[in-house]
Design a protein around this motif. Structure first.
Motif, PDB file in Angstrom:
ATOM      1  N   TRP A  75       1.557   5.356  -0.530  1.00  0.00           N
ATOM      2  CA  TRP A  75       1.044   6.724  -0.514  1.00  0.00           C
ATOM      3  C   TRP A  75       2.070   7.620  -1.201  1.00  0.00           C
ATOM      4  O   TRP A  75       3.284   7.446  -0.998  1.00  0.00           O
ATOM      5  N   ARG A 112      -1.025  10.920 -11.157  1.00  0.00           N
ATOM      6  CA  ARG A 112      -2.243  10.092 -11.247  1.00  0.00           C
ATOM      7  C   ARG A 112      -2.411   9.516 -12.659  1.00  0.00           C
ATOM      8  O   ARG A 112      -2.807   8.359 -12.818  1.00  0.00           O
ATOM      9  N   THR A 159      -2.142   5.806  -3.265  1.00  0.00           N
ATOM     10  CA  THR A 159      -3.010   6.876  -2.793  1.00  0.00           C
ATOM     11  C   THR A 159      -2.260   8.195  -2.911  1.00  0.00           C
ATOM     12  O   THR A 159      -1.178   8.354  -2.325  1.00  0.00           O
ATOM     13  N   ARG A 216       0.864  -1.178   0.000  1.00  0.00           N
ATOM     14  CA  ARG A 216       0.000   0.000   0.000  1.00  0.00           C
ATOM     15  C   ARG A 216       0.897   1.224   0.000  1.00  0.00           C
ATOM     16  O   ARG A 216       1.663   1.437   0.937  1.00  0.00           O
ATOM     17  N   THR A 257      -2.755   0.839  -6.648  1.00  0.00           N
ATOM     18  CA  THR A 257      -2.638   0.716  -5.196  1.00  0.00           C
ATOM     19  C   THR A 257      -1.933   1.921  -4.583  1.00  0.00           C
ATOM     20  O   THR A 257      -1.447   1.849  -3.459  1.00  0.00           O
TER      21      THR A 257
END
Length: 274
Positions: free
Chosen positions: A132, A145, A158, A130, A156
């Motif tokens: 970030w 993005r 953020t 995960r 996966t």
């Protein structure tokens, strides 16, 4: 009649740069420059190549002209809003992957993500992780993005708009934090040379001594690290000693520096056990 061979021979650019721009204009692969060497090119293609060549001769980076740069085996979209990924930064990805090698569903934080190159490369190699990715620039996050949507089968990552960790959920704890922050001093002459002239200044320099962003990251990262979590930071060729001292004073252990392929101490980091 203009052909690929004629254009390349007549170009004032270094041969590699001329080939890259011509492949971009024609949409050709490298081998086609050989197999289609004598093929007549349209006037529009010739004009576009010459226009790109003039822009490059005035200093615009190849990555901005073609809109992409290869990093860790992937082509990342590049715009003037983001730092152009460099090969030496791949060391951060390799370090992060090594650090989480035995950790299932590892949590990784990339501070100052830019194109998203570091975060996306980690996420691609470890789909269970995960990740970030933080940047204070909304324009940079748009690029990141878009890169994630194109390069990851399952996103996966953020993305968070924040000045370092300021807007992150304080309950988040990461096994590994990595960062390629602005580390060029404000009076460094390199800022007025080469590709750096066309890249976002805020991604290159802290407009101070080159260590202010690094100080902030080292000071605040422990609040976001899981026990025995690791922090690794890319820095300038002459900053390793200073970064190791900052890590030591903040309470990091096993702090050390890693060399890039050019033999330069490029990244420093350590573990936080307190």
């Amino acid at each position: 009649m203009s052909t690929a061979g004629v254009l390349l021979q007549a170009s004032a650019l270094p041969p590699l740069e001329a080939r890259i721009l011509l492949m971009h204009v024609l949409g050709w692969q490298r081998t086609e420059l050989i197999t289609r060497d004598g093929e007549a090119l349209s006037a529009d293609s010739v004009a576009r190549f010459e226009a790109f060549s003039q822009r490059r001769l005035k200093g615009e980076p190849i990555a901005q002209l073609t809109g992409k740069r290869e990093f860790f085996g992937f082509d990342f979209e590049v715009t003037p809003d983001v730092l152009i990924p460099r090969p030496e930064t791949e060391l951060l990805v390799e370090l992060a992957l090594e650090l989480i090698a035995d950790v299932s569903n590892a949590r990784v934080l990339d501070l100052g993500t830019g194109t998203g190159a570091i975060a996306i490369s980690i996420a691609h190699s470890r789909p269970d992780a995960r990740v970030w990715a933080v940047d204070r620039s909304s324009a940079a996050l748009e690029v990141a993005r878009a890169n994630a949507a194109r390069l990851l089968d399952k996103n996966t990552v953020t993305f968070v708009e924040s000045n370092w960790t300021a807007k992150l959920d304080p309950s988040l704890l990461f096994e590994t934090i990595v960062s390629n922050p602005p580390y060029i001093a404000r009076d460094d002459p390199h800022l007025e040379q080469g590709d750096l002239r066309f890249e976002p200044r805020c991604a290159l320099t802290d407009d101070a001594d080159g260590l202010s962003a690094i100080r902030t990251i080292i000071e605040t990262a422990p609040f976001m690290l899981a026990k025995n979590g690791a922090l690794w930071i890319e820095h300038g060729y002459d900053q390793a000693d200073a970064v190791r001292r900052l890590l030591q004073v903040r309470g990091f252990t096993d702090f050390r520096s890693m060399h890039d392929l050019a033999g330069i101490e490029r990244c420093s980091g350590g573990l936080f056990t307190a």
